[in-house]
Design an enzyme around this catalytic site. Structure first.
Site, PDB file in Angstrom:
ATOM      1  N   ASN A 116       8.044   0.700  45.995  1.00  0.00           N
ATOM      2  CA  ASN A 116       7.704  -0.146  44.750  1.00  0.00           C
ATOM      3  C   ASN A 116       7.698  -1.852  45.143  1.00  0.00           C
ATOM      4  OD1 ASN A 116       7.994  -0.243  41.634  1.00  0.00           O
ATOM      5  ND2 ASN A 116       9.896  -1.529  42.113  1.00  0.00           N
ATOM      6  N   HIS A 172       4.636  -7.359  36.514  1.00  0.00           N
ATOM      7  CA  HIS A 172       5.172  -8.286  35.895  1.00  0.00           C
ATOM      8  C   HIS A 172       4.151  -9.239  35.491  1.00  0.00           C
ATOM      9  CE1 HIS A 172       9.308  -7.246  36.037  1.00  0.00           C
ATOM     10  NE2 HIS A 172       9.263  -6.619  37.405  1.00  0.00           N
ATOM     11  N   ASP A 190       6.068  -6.057  31.968  1.00  0.00           N
ATOM     12  CA  ASP A 190       6.397  -6.850  30.909  1.00  0.00           C
ATOM     13  C   ASP A 190       5.443  -8.253  30.985  1.00  0.00           C
ATOM     14  OD1 ASP A 190       7.166  -8.656  32.993  1.00  0.00           O
ATOM     15  OD2 ASP A 190       9.469  -8.198  32.527  1.00  0.00           O
ATOM     16  N   GLU A 216       9.839  -4.092  47.367  1.00  0.00           N
ATOM     17  CA  GLU A 216       9.140  -5.559  47.562  1.00  0.00           C
ATOM     18  C   GLU A 216       9.250  -5.852  49.325  1.00  0.00           C
ATOM     19  OE1 GLU A 216      11.537  -8.134  44.732  1.00  0.00           O
ATOM     20  OE2 GLU A 216      10.601  -6.972  43.234  1.00  0.00           O
ATOM     21  N   GLU A 229       7.459  -1.634  35.999  1.00  0.00           N
ATOM     22  CA  GLU A 229       8.428  -2.630  35.324  1.00  0.00           C
ATOM     23  C   GLU A 229       7.392  -3.818  34.461  1.00  0.00           C
ATOM     24  OE1 GLU A 229      10.465  -4.843  38.555  1.00  0.00           O
ATOM     25  OE2 GLU A 229      10.905  -3.268  39.647  1.00  0.00           O
TER      26      GLU A 229
HETATM   27  O1  G3I Z   1      26.345  -9.252  35.399  1.00  0.00           O
HETATM   28  C1  G3I Z   1      26.795 -10.483  36.012  1.00  0.00           C
HETATM   29  C2  G3I Z   1      27.441 -11.314  35.048  1.00  0.00           C
HETATM   30  O2  G3I Z   1      29.100 -10.522  35.181  1.00  0.00           O
HETATM   31  C3  G3I Z   1      27.911 -12.691  35.600  1.00  0.00           C
HETATM   32  O3  G3I Z   1      28.709 -13.465  34.986  1.00  0.00           O
HETATM   33  C4  G3I Z   1      26.401 -13.319  35.785  1.00  0.00           C
HETATM   34  C5  G3I Z   1      26.291 -14.655  36.606  1.00  0.00           C
HETATM   35  O4  G3I Z   1      25.196 -14.956  37.114  1.00  0.00           O
HETATM   36  O5  G3I Z   1      25.443 -12.705  36.590  1.00  0.00           O
HETATM   37  C6  G3I Z   1      25.332 -11.075  35.903  1.00  0.00           C
HETATM   38  O6  G3I Z   1      24.322 -10.288  36.907  1.00  0.00           O
HETATM   39  C7  G3I Z   1      23.030 -10.888  36.817  1.00  0.00           C
HETATM   40  C8  G3I Z   1      22.149  -9.565  36.436  1.00  0.00           C
HETATM   41  O7  G3I Z   1      21.060  -9.743  36.656  1.00  0.00           O
HETATM   42  C9  G3I Z   1      22.732  -9.182  35.021  1.00  0.00           C
HETATM   43  O8  G3I Z   1      22.177  -9.934  34.035  1.00  0.00           O
HETATM   44  C10 G3I Z   1      22.594 -11.335  37.997  1.00  0.00           C
HETATM   45  O9  G3I Z   1      23.480 -12.727  38.144  1.00  0.00           O
HETATM   46  C11 G3I Z   1      21.146 -11.553  38.125  1.00  0.00           C
HETATM   47  O10 G3I Z   1      20.818 -12.039  39.624  1.00  0.00           O
HETATM   48  C12 G3I Z   1      20.428 -10.275  37.812  1.00  0.00           C
HETATM   49  O11 G3I Z   1      19.082 -10.542  37.676  1.00  0.00           O
HETATM   50  C13 G3I Z   1      18.344  -9.356  38.053  1.00  0.00           C
HETATM   51  C14 G3I Z   1      17.458  -9.472  39.206  1.00  0.00           C
HETATM   52  O12 G3I Z   1      16.550  -8.354  39.275  1.00  0.00           O
HETATM   53  C15 G3I Z   1      18.185  -9.568  40.363  1.00  0.00           C
HETATM   54  O13 G3I Z   1      18.698  -8.258  40.882  1.00  0.00           O
HETATM   55  C16 G3I Z   1      17.631  -8.985  36.760  1.00  0.00           C
HETATM   56  O14 G3I Z   1      18.678  -8.604  35.528  1.00  0.00           O
HETATM   57  C17 G3I Z   1      16.659  -7.916  36.866  1.00  0.00           C
HETATM   58  O15 G3I Z   1      15.933  -7.886  35.526  1.00  0.00           O
HETATM   59  C18 G3I Z   1      15.649  -8.097  37.978  1.00  0.00           C
HETATM   60  O16 G3I Z   1      14.961  -6.886  38.215  1.00  0.00           O
HETATM   61  C19 G3I Z   1      14.124  -7.182  39.138  1.00  0.00           C
HETATM   62  C20 G3I Z   1      13.879  -5.587  39.929  1.00  0.00           C
HETATM   63  O17 G3I Z   1      14.887  -5.042  40.311  1.00  0.00           O
HETATM   64  C21 G3I Z   1      12.752  -5.713  41.067  1.00  0.00           C
HETATM   65  N1  G3I Z   1      11.496  -6.310  40.808  1.00  0.00           N
HETATM   66  C22 G3I Z   1      11.698  -7.712  39.783  1.00  0.00           C
HETATM   67  C23 G3I Z   1      12.584  -7.561  38.785  1.00  0.00           C
HETATM   68  C24 G3I Z   1      12.673  -8.850  38.196  1.00  0.00           C
HETATM   69  O18 G3I Z   1      13.110 -10.057  38.939  1.00  0.00           O
END
Ligand code: G3I
Length: 353
Positions: A200, A236, A270, A152, A268
Protein backbone atom coordinates in the site's frame (compact mmCIF):
# COMPACT_ATOMS: atom_id res chain seq x y z
CA UNK A 1 -60.52 -9.70 -6.26
CA UNK A 2 -57.52 -9.37 -3.85
CA UNK A 3 -58.04 -6.85 -1.12
CA UNK A 4 -56.08 -3.58 -1.12
CA UNK A 5 -54.39 -4.68 2.13
CA UNK A 6 -53.10 -7.87 0.48
CA UNK A 7 -51.76 -5.89 -2.47
CA UNK A 8 -49.95 -3.42 -0.20
CA UNK A 9 -48.46 -6.30 1.79
CA UNK A 10 -47.23 -7.96 -1.40
CA UNK A 11 -45.71 -4.71 -2.70
CA UNK A 12 -43.94 -4.08 0.58
CA UNK A 13 -42.59 -7.65 0.69
CA UNK A 14 -41.28 -7.34 -2.87
CA UNK A 15 -39.68 -3.93 -2.24
CA UNK A 16 -38.10 -5.21 0.99
CA UNK A 17 -36.63 -8.13 -0.91
CA UNK A 18 -35.29 -5.88 -3.67
CA UNK A 19 -33.82 -3.24 -1.38
CA UNK A 20 -32.14 -5.74 0.96
CA UNK A 21 -31.64 -5.25 4.68
CA UNK A 22 -32.66 -1.91 6.13
CA UNK A 23 -29.10 -1.29 7.27
CA UNK A 24 -27.87 -0.72 3.70
CA UNK A 25 -27.67 2.95 2.80
CA UNK A 26 -27.73 4.31 -0.76
CA UNK A 27 -23.94 4.43 -1.24
CA UNK A 28 -23.40 0.90 -0.01
CA UNK A 29 -26.19 -0.43 -2.21
CA UNK A 30 -24.96 1.37 -5.29
CA UNK A 31 -21.44 0.00 -4.81
CA UNK A 32 -22.72 -3.55 -4.26
CA UNK A 33 -24.55 -3.31 -7.59
CA UNK A 34 -21.21 -2.36 -9.18
CA UNK A 35 -19.42 -5.33 -7.55
CA UNK A 36 -17.32 -2.87 -5.61
CA UNK A 37 -16.86 -2.97 -1.86
CA UNK A 38 -17.20 0.54 -0.48
CA UNK A 39 -15.17 0.97 2.67
CA UNK A 40 -13.88 3.58 5.07
CA UNK A 41 -11.30 4.04 7.78
CA UNK A 42 -12.79 4.14 11.27
CA UNK A 43 -11.61 4.80 14.82
CA UNK A 44 -12.70 2.94 17.94
CA UNK A 45 -12.70 6.16 19.97
CA UNK A 46 -15.73 7.39 17.99
CA UNK A 47 -17.90 4.31 18.44
CA UNK A 48 -19.83 6.12 21.19
CA UNK A 49 -21.00 8.76 18.70
CA UNK A 50 -24.37 7.59 17.40
CA UNK A 51 -24.34 9.67 14.24
CA UNK A 52 -20.95 8.21 13.45
CA UNK A 53 -21.97 4.58 13.98
CA UNK A 54 -25.28 4.97 12.13
CA UNK A 55 -23.51 6.11 8.97
CA UNK A 56 -20.54 3.77 9.33
CA UNK A 57 -22.71 0.69 9.74
CA UNK A 58 -25.15 1.46 6.96
CA UNK A 59 -23.30 3.27 4.18
CA UNK A 60 -20.11 1.20 4.15
CA UNK A 61 -19.58 -2.49 3.52
CA UNK A 62 -15.98 -2.52 4.74
CA UNK A 63 -14.08 -1.04 7.65
CA UNK A 64 -10.35 -0.43 8.06
CA UNK A 65 -9.00 0.64 11.45
CA UNK A 66 -7.43 4.07 10.94
CA UNK A 67 -4.84 3.53 13.69
CA UNK A 68 -5.80 0.62 15.93
CA UNK A 69 -3.84 -2.10 14.10
CA UNK A 70 -0.61 -0.12 13.75
CA UNK A 71 2.49 -1.47 15.47
CA UNK A 72 2.59 1.09 18.29
CA UNK A 73 -1.06 0.58 19.18
CA UNK A 74 -1.31 -3.16 18.96
CA UNK A 75 2.15 -4.10 20.26
CA UNK A 76 3.15 -1.28 22.63
CA UNK A 77 5.69 -3.30 24.58
CA UNK A 78 7.96 -6.14 23.57
CA UNK A 79 6.00 -8.79 25.42
CA UNK A 80 2.56 -7.18 25.38
CA UNK A 81 -0.05 -6.98 22.66
CA UNK A 82 -3.16 -4.84 23.04
CA UNK A 83 -5.99 -5.74 20.68
CA UNK A 84 -8.78 -3.88 22.49
CA UNK A 85 -9.30 -1.02 20.02
CA UNK A 86 -8.91 -3.22 16.97
CA UNK A 87 -11.20 -5.91 18.39
CA UNK A 88 -13.92 -3.33 19.08
CA UNK A 89 -13.81 -2.25 15.43
CA UNK A 90 -13.76 -5.81 14.12
CA UNK A 91 -16.80 -6.65 16.29
CA UNK A 92 -18.63 -3.57 15.05
CA UNK A 93 -17.91 -4.64 11.48
CA UNK A 94 -19.18 -8.18 12.11
CA UNK A 95 -22.39 -6.84 13.65
CA UNK A 96 -23.02 -4.74 10.55
CA UNK A 97 -22.09 -7.27 7.90
CA UNK A 98 -18.91 -5.42 6.99
CA UNK A 99 -15.62 -6.86 5.78
CA UNK A 100 -12.39 -5.76 7.51
CA UNK A 101 -9.12 -4.67 5.86
CA UNK A 102 -6.10 -4.76 8.13
CA UNK A 103 -3.70 -1.80 8.24
CA UNK A 104 -0.72 -2.06 8.61
CA UNK A 105 2.09 -4.42 9.69
CA UNK A 106 5.33 -2.86 8.42
CA UNK A 107 5.52 0.93 8.36
CA UNK A 108 8.06 3.54 9.41
CA UNK A 109 5.50 5.54 11.44
CA UNK A 110 3.76 4.61 14.69
CA UNK A 111 6.66 2.33 15.60
CA UNK A 112 6.82 1.97 19.41
CA UNK A 113 9.81 3.12 21.42
CA UNK A 114 10.82 -0.38 22.37
CA UNK A 115 11.50 -1.05 18.68
CA UNK A 116 12.85 2.30 17.48
CA UNK A 117 15.17 2.79 20.44
CA UNK A 118 15.87 -0.86 21.10
CA UNK A 119 19.34 -0.99 19.51
CA UNK A 120 18.57 -4.45 18.24
CA UNK A 121 20.89 -6.48 16.08
CA UNK A 122 19.48 -7.26 12.61
CA UNK A 123 18.72 -10.80 13.77
CA UNK A 124 16.82 -9.56 16.84
CA UNK A 125 14.87 -6.99 14.87
CA UNK A 126 14.04 -9.58 12.28
CA UNK A 127 12.77 -11.99 14.95
CA UNK A 128 10.68 -9.21 16.52
CA UNK A 129 9.07 -8.32 13.21
CA UNK A 130 8.32 -11.94 12.41
CA UNK A 131 6.72 -12.36 15.84
CA UNK A 132 4.70 -9.16 15.33
CA UNK A 133 3.40 -10.10 11.90
CA UNK A 134 2.59 -13.66 12.94
CA UNK A 135 0.86 -12.75 16.20
CA UNK A 136 -1.27 -9.96 14.73
CA UNK A 137 -2.35 -11.86 11.63
CA UNK A 138 -3.13 -15.02 13.59
CA UNK A 139 -5.20 -13.03 16.09
CA UNK A 140 -7.44 -11.73 13.30
CA UNK A 141 -7.39 -14.80 11.02
CA UNK A 142 -10.84 -15.39 9.57
CA UNK A 143 -11.98 -11.89 10.56
CA UNK A 144 -9.60 -9.73 8.50
CA UNK A 145 -9.67 -10.79 4.87
CA UNK A 146 -6.87 -8.54 3.54
CA UNK A 147 -3.80 -6.84 4.95
CA UNK A 148 -1.66 -3.88 4.02
CA UNK A 149 1.43 -5.86 4.91
CA UNK A 150 3.94 -3.16 3.98
CA UNK A 151 3.06 0.52 3.78
CA UNK A 152 4.90 3.39 2.04
CA UNK A 153 8.28 1.74 1.42
CA UNK A 154 9.20 3.88 -1.61
CA UNK A 155 10.25 7.49 -2.06
CA UNK A 156 8.54 9.60 -4.72
CA UNK A 157 11.54 9.16 -7.06
CA UNK A 158 11.16 5.38 -6.92
CA UNK A 159 14.12 4.69 -4.64
CA UNK A 160 13.63 2.73 -1.43
CA UNK A 161 12.69 4.83 1.58
CA UNK A 162 15.25 4.87 4.34
CA UNK A 163 13.47 3.35 7.35
CA UNK A 164 14.12 1.29 10.42
CA UNK A 165 13.08 -1.79 8.46
CA UNK A 166 15.18 -1.09 5.38
CA UNK A 167 18.35 0.43 6.84
CA UNK A 168 20.93 -1.06 9.12
CA UNK A 169 20.16 -2.35 11.60
CA UNK A 170 16.97 -3.20 9.75
CA UNK A 171 15.72 -6.70 9.36
CA UNK A 172 18.91 -7.80 7.74
CA UNK A 173 18.33 -6.95 4.10
CA UNK A 174 19.75 -3.45 3.85
CA UNK A 175 20.96 -2.74 0.35
CA UNK A 176 18.87 -5.58 -1.04
CA UNK A 177 16.05 -3.47 -2.37
CA UNK A 178 12.63 -4.95 -1.92
CA UNK A 179 13.89 -8.06 -0.15
CA UNK A 180 12.50 -7.05 3.24
CA UNK A 181 9.06 -6.52 1.72
CA UNK A 182 9.24 -10.01 0.26
CA UNK A 183 10.19 -11.43 3.64
CA UNK A 184 7.26 -9.69 5.34
CA UNK A 185 4.85 -11.09 2.73
CA UNK A 186 6.20 -14.60 3.24
CA UNK A 187 5.73 -14.36 7.01
CA UNK A 188 2.23 -12.94 6.57
CA UNK A 189 1.23 -15.72 4.19
CA UNK A 190 2.47 -18.36 6.61
CA UNK A 191 0.39 -16.80 9.40
CA UNK A 192 -2.87 -16.83 7.39
CA UNK A 193 -2.72 -18.45 3.96
CA UNK A 194 -6.28 -17.26 3.25
CA UNK A 195 -5.61 -13.57 3.76
CA UNK A 196 -5.08 -11.36 0.71
CA UNK A 197 -1.77 -9.56 1.03
CA UNK A 198 -1.24 -6.02 -0.21
CA UNK A 199 1.50 -3.46 -0.70
CA UNK A 200 0.00 0.00 0.00
CA UNK A 201 1.36 3.46 -0.87
CA UNK A 202 0.45 7.05 -1.74
CA UNK A 203 1.49 9.07 -4.78
CA UNK A 204 1.63 6.04 -7.05
CA UNK A 205 -1.85 6.53 -8.49
CA UNK A 206 -0.75 7.88 -11.87
CA UNK A 207 2.10 6.80 -14.14
CA UNK A 208 5.26 8.14 -12.46
CA UNK A 209 8.59 7.07 -11.02
CA UNK A 210 7.06 5.83 -7.81
CA UNK A 211 4.41 3.71 -9.52
CA UNK A 212 7.09 2.43 -11.93
CA UNK A 213 9.09 1.17 -8.94
CA UNK A 214 6.06 -0.43 -7.31
CA UNK A 215 5.15 -2.02 -10.63
CA UNK A 216 8.69 -3.44 -11.09
CA UNK A 217 8.53 -4.94 -7.60
CA UNK A 218 5.06 -6.38 -8.16
CA UNK A 219 6.04 -7.93 -11.50
CA UNK A 220 9.15 -9.47 -9.94
CA UNK A 221 7.13 -10.86 -7.01
CA UNK A 222 4.45 -12.30 -9.28
CA UNK A 223 7.06 -13.93 -11.53
CA UNK A 224 8.78 -15.56 -8.57
CA UNK A 225 5.64 -16.60 -6.71
CA UNK A 226 6.09 -14.23 -3.77
CA UNK A 227 2.67 -14.04 -2.05
CA UNK A 228 1.51 -10.60 -3.16
CA UNK A 229 -2.20 -10.46 -4.01
CA UNK A 230 -2.80 -6.80 -4.59
CA UNK A 231 -1.80 -3.17 -4.50
CA UNK A 232 -3.39 -0.43 -2.41
CA UNK A 233 -3.51 3.03 -3.96
CA UNK A 234 -4.08 5.48 -1.13
CA UNK A 235 -5.31 8.48 -3.18
CA UNK A 236 -4.91 11.35 -0.71
CA UNK A 237 -5.78 14.15 -3.10
CA UNK A 238 -5.01 17.87 -2.97
CA UNK A 239 -6.95 19.61 -5.72
CA UNK A 240 -4.17 22.18 -6.14
CA UNK A 241 -1.78 19.46 -7.32
CA UNK A 242 -3.88 16.50 -8.33
CA UNK A 243 -5.86 18.08 -11.13
CA UNK A 244 -8.10 15.73 -13.11
CA UNK A 245 -5.49 16.00 -15.89
CA UNK A 246 -2.69 14.98 -13.53
CA UNK A 247 -4.74 11.96 -12.51
CA UNK A 248 -5.61 11.06 -16.08
CA UNK A 249 -3.04 8.28 -16.15
CA UNK A 250 -4.64 6.57 -13.14
CA UNK A 251 -6.68 4.24 -15.36
CA UNK A 252 -3.60 3.37 -17.44
CA UNK A 253 -1.61 2.66 -14.29
CA UNK A 254 -4.34 0.46 -12.82
CA UNK A 255 -4.45 -1.49 -16.06
CA UNK A 256 -0.77 -2.39 -15.99
CA UNK A 257 -1.09 -3.69 -12.42
CA UNK A 258 -4.27 -5.56 -13.36
CA UNK A 259 -2.34 -7.26 -16.17
CA UNK A 260 -0.13 -8.85 -13.51
CA UNK A 261 -3.22 -10.57 -12.11
CA UNK A 262 -3.30 -8.36 -9.01
CA UNK A 263 -6.37 -7.13 -7.13
CA UNK A 264 -6.50 -3.35 -6.87
CA UNK A 265 -7.90 -1.38 -3.95
CA UNK A 266 -8.25 2.38 -3.59
CA UNK A 267 -7.55 2.47 0.10
CA UNK A 268 -7.47 5.98 1.59
CA UNK A 269 -9.35 8.35 -0.68
CA UNK A 270 -9.86 11.87 0.59
CA UNK A 271 -9.80 15.21 -1.21
CA UNK A 272 -8.59 18.10 0.93
CA UNK A 273 -9.58 21.70 0.25
CA UNK A 274 -8.38 25.16 1.18
CA UNK A 275 -11.93 26.39 1.73
CA UNK A 276 -15.45 25.03 1.92
CA UNK A 277 -16.91 27.30 -0.78
CA UNK A 278 -19.58 25.96 -3.13
CA UNK A 279 -17.06 26.01 -6.02
CA UNK A 280 -14.49 23.99 -4.10
CA UNK A 281 -17.11 21.52 -2.92
CA UNK A 282 -18.35 21.11 -6.50
CA UNK A 283 -14.83 20.48 -7.81
CA UNK A 284 -14.33 17.97 -5.02
CA UNK A 285 -17.60 16.21 -5.87
CA UNK A 286 -16.50 15.86 -9.49
CA UNK A 287 -13.17 14.40 -8.43
CA UNK A 288 -14.79 11.83 -6.14
CA UNK A 289 -17.01 10.86 -9.06
CA UNK A 290 -14.04 10.59 -11.45
CA UNK A 291 -12.13 8.30 -9.09
CA UNK A 292 -15.20 6.11 -8.57
CA UNK A 293 -15.70 5.88 -12.32
CA UNK A 294 -12.06 4.86 -12.80
CA UNK A 295 -12.45 2.06 -10.25
CA UNK A 296 -15.81 0.86 -11.54
CA UNK A 297 -14.49 0.64 -15.08
CA UNK A 298 -11.48 -1.48 -14.08
CA UNK A 299 -12.53 -5.10 -13.37
CA UNK A 300 -9.56 -5.66 -11.03
CA UNK A 301 -10.53 -2.66 -8.86
CA UNK A 302 -12.58 -4.34 -6.16
CA UNK A 303 -12.49 -1.90 -3.27
CA UNK A 304 -13.03 1.82 -2.91
CA UNK A 305 -12.32 3.17 0.56
CA UNK A 306 -12.39 6.70 1.91
CA UNK A 307 -10.07 7.74 4.75
CA UNK A 308 -12.85 8.44 7.24
CA UNK A 309 -16.21 9.83 6.22
CA UNK A 310 -16.99 12.88 8.33
CA UNK A 311 -14.97 16.11 8.43
CA UNK A 312 -15.59 16.04 12.17
CA UNK A 313 -12.78 13.54 12.67
CA UNK A 314 -10.53 13.91 9.63
CA UNK A 315 -6.74 13.72 10.03
CA UNK A 316 -6.31 16.58 7.51
CA UNK A 317 -6.43 19.76 9.68
CA UNK A 318 -3.80 18.38 12.05
CA UNK A 319 -1.39 17.51 9.25
CA UNK A 320 -2.18 20.31 6.79
CA UNK A 321 -2.97 23.45 8.81
CA UNK A 322 -5.52 25.58 6.97
CA UNK A 323 -6.85 22.66 4.96
CA UNK A 324 -9.97 20.59 5.67
CA UNK A 325 -13.35 19.58 4.14
CA UNK A 326 -11.90 16.37 2.67
CA UNK A 327 -14.70 13.84 3.21
CA UNK A 328 -18.28 12.96 2.22
CA UNK A 329 -20.14 14.26 5.29
CA UNK A 330 -19.43 17.60 6.94
CA UNK A 331 -18.59 18.03 10.63
CA UNK A 332 -22.34 18.13 11.45
CA UNK A 333 -22.99 14.93 9.51
CA UNK A 334 -24.70 16.66 6.61
CA UNK A 335 -24.15 14.98 3.25
CA UNK A 336 -21.89 17.10 1.06
CA UNK A 337 -21.91 17.48 -2.74
CA UNK A 338 -19.10 14.90 -2.70
CA UNK A 339 -21.54 12.33 -1.28
CA UNK A 340 -24.02 12.91 -4.08
CA UNK A 341 -21.27 13.04 -6.72
CA UNK A 342 -19.94 9.68 -5.58
CA UNK A 343 -23.44 8.20 -5.41
CA UNK A 344 -24.32 9.38 -8.92
CA UNK A 345 -21.06 8.00 -10.29
CA UNK A 346 -21.59 4.61 -8.68
CA UNK A 347 -25.12 4.47 -10.06
CA UNK A 348 -24.17 5.65 -13.55
CA UNK A 349 -21.11 3.55 -14.23
CA UNK A 350 -22.14 0.11 -13.05
CA UNK A 351 -19.98 -2.81 -14.09
CA UNK A 352 -21.91 -4.82 -16.61
CA UNK A 353 -19.92 -8.00 -16.99
O1 G3I B 1 -4.94 8.81 20.35
C1 G3I B 1 -3.88 9.68 20.73
C2 G3I B 1 -4.29 10.52 21.89
O2 G3I B 1 -4.55 9.71 23.01
C3 G3I B 1 -3.19 11.55 22.19
O3 G3I B 1 -3.62 12.41 23.19
C4 G3I B 1 -2.87 12.36 20.93
C5 G3I B 1 -1.71 13.31 21.15
O4 G3I B 1 -1.08 13.64 19.95
O5 G3I B 1 -2.48 11.46 19.93
C6 G3I B 1 -3.51 10.54 19.57
O6 G3I B 1 -3.01 9.70 18.56
C7 G3I B 1 -2.92 10.26 17.27
C8 G3I B 1 -3.73 9.40 16.32
O7 G3I B 1 -3.56 9.83 15.01
C9 G3I B 1 -5.22 9.41 16.65
O8 G3I B 1 -5.75 10.67 16.51
C10 G3I B 1 -1.45 10.26 16.84
O9 G3I B 1 -0.74 11.19 17.63
C11 G3I B 1 -1.34 10.64 15.39
O10 G3I B 1 0.00 10.48 14.97
C12 G3I B 1 -2.21 9.73 14.56
O11 G3I B 1 -2.15 10.12 13.22
C13 G3I B 1 -2.51 9.14 12.28
C14 G3I B 1 -1.37 9.00 11.25
O12 G3I B 1 -1.75 8.09 10.23
C15 G3I B 1 -0.10 8.45 11.90
O13 G3I B 1 -0.29 7.15 12.31
C16 G3I B 1 -3.78 9.58 11.58
O14 G3I B 1 -4.87 9.55 12.53
C17 G3I B 1 -4.09 8.65 10.42
O15 G3I B 1 -5.16 9.18 9.68
C18 G3I B 1 -2.87 8.54 9.52
O16 G3I B 1 -3.17 7.58 8.51
C19 G3I B 1 -2.18 7.39 7.49
C20 G3I B 1 -2.23 5.93 7.08
O17 G3I B 1 -2.05 5.10 8.20
C21 G3I B 1 -1.17 5.64 6.01
N1 G3I B 1 -1.31 6.54 4.89
C22 G3I B 1 -1.36 7.96 5.19
C23 G3I B 1 -2.44 8.25 6.23
C24 G3I B 1 -2.55 9.72 6.53
O18 G3I B 1 -1.36 10.20 7.13
Amino acid sequence: MPSIVAILLLVSLISCHVSGPRTQGPLRKAAVADHITLGTAASAQHLGDQNYTRILGSEFAELEPENEMKFGRVHPQRDRYDFRGADALVSFAAAHGMAVRGHTLVWHQQVPQWVSAGNFSPAELSASLEDHITTVIEHFAGRVYAWDVVNEAFNDDGTMRSTLWYDQPGIGYAGMGTRYIEQALVWAHAADPNAKLFYNDYGGEGMNRKSDAIYAMARDFRQRGVPLDGIGFQAHVDLAYHTPEAMSSFAENLQRFASLGLELHITELDIRLRDGSPDSLAAQAKFYADIAKTCVQQPACKVLQTWGFTDKYSWIPRYYPGMDWALLWDAEYRKKPAYFGLLRALRAHGKHF
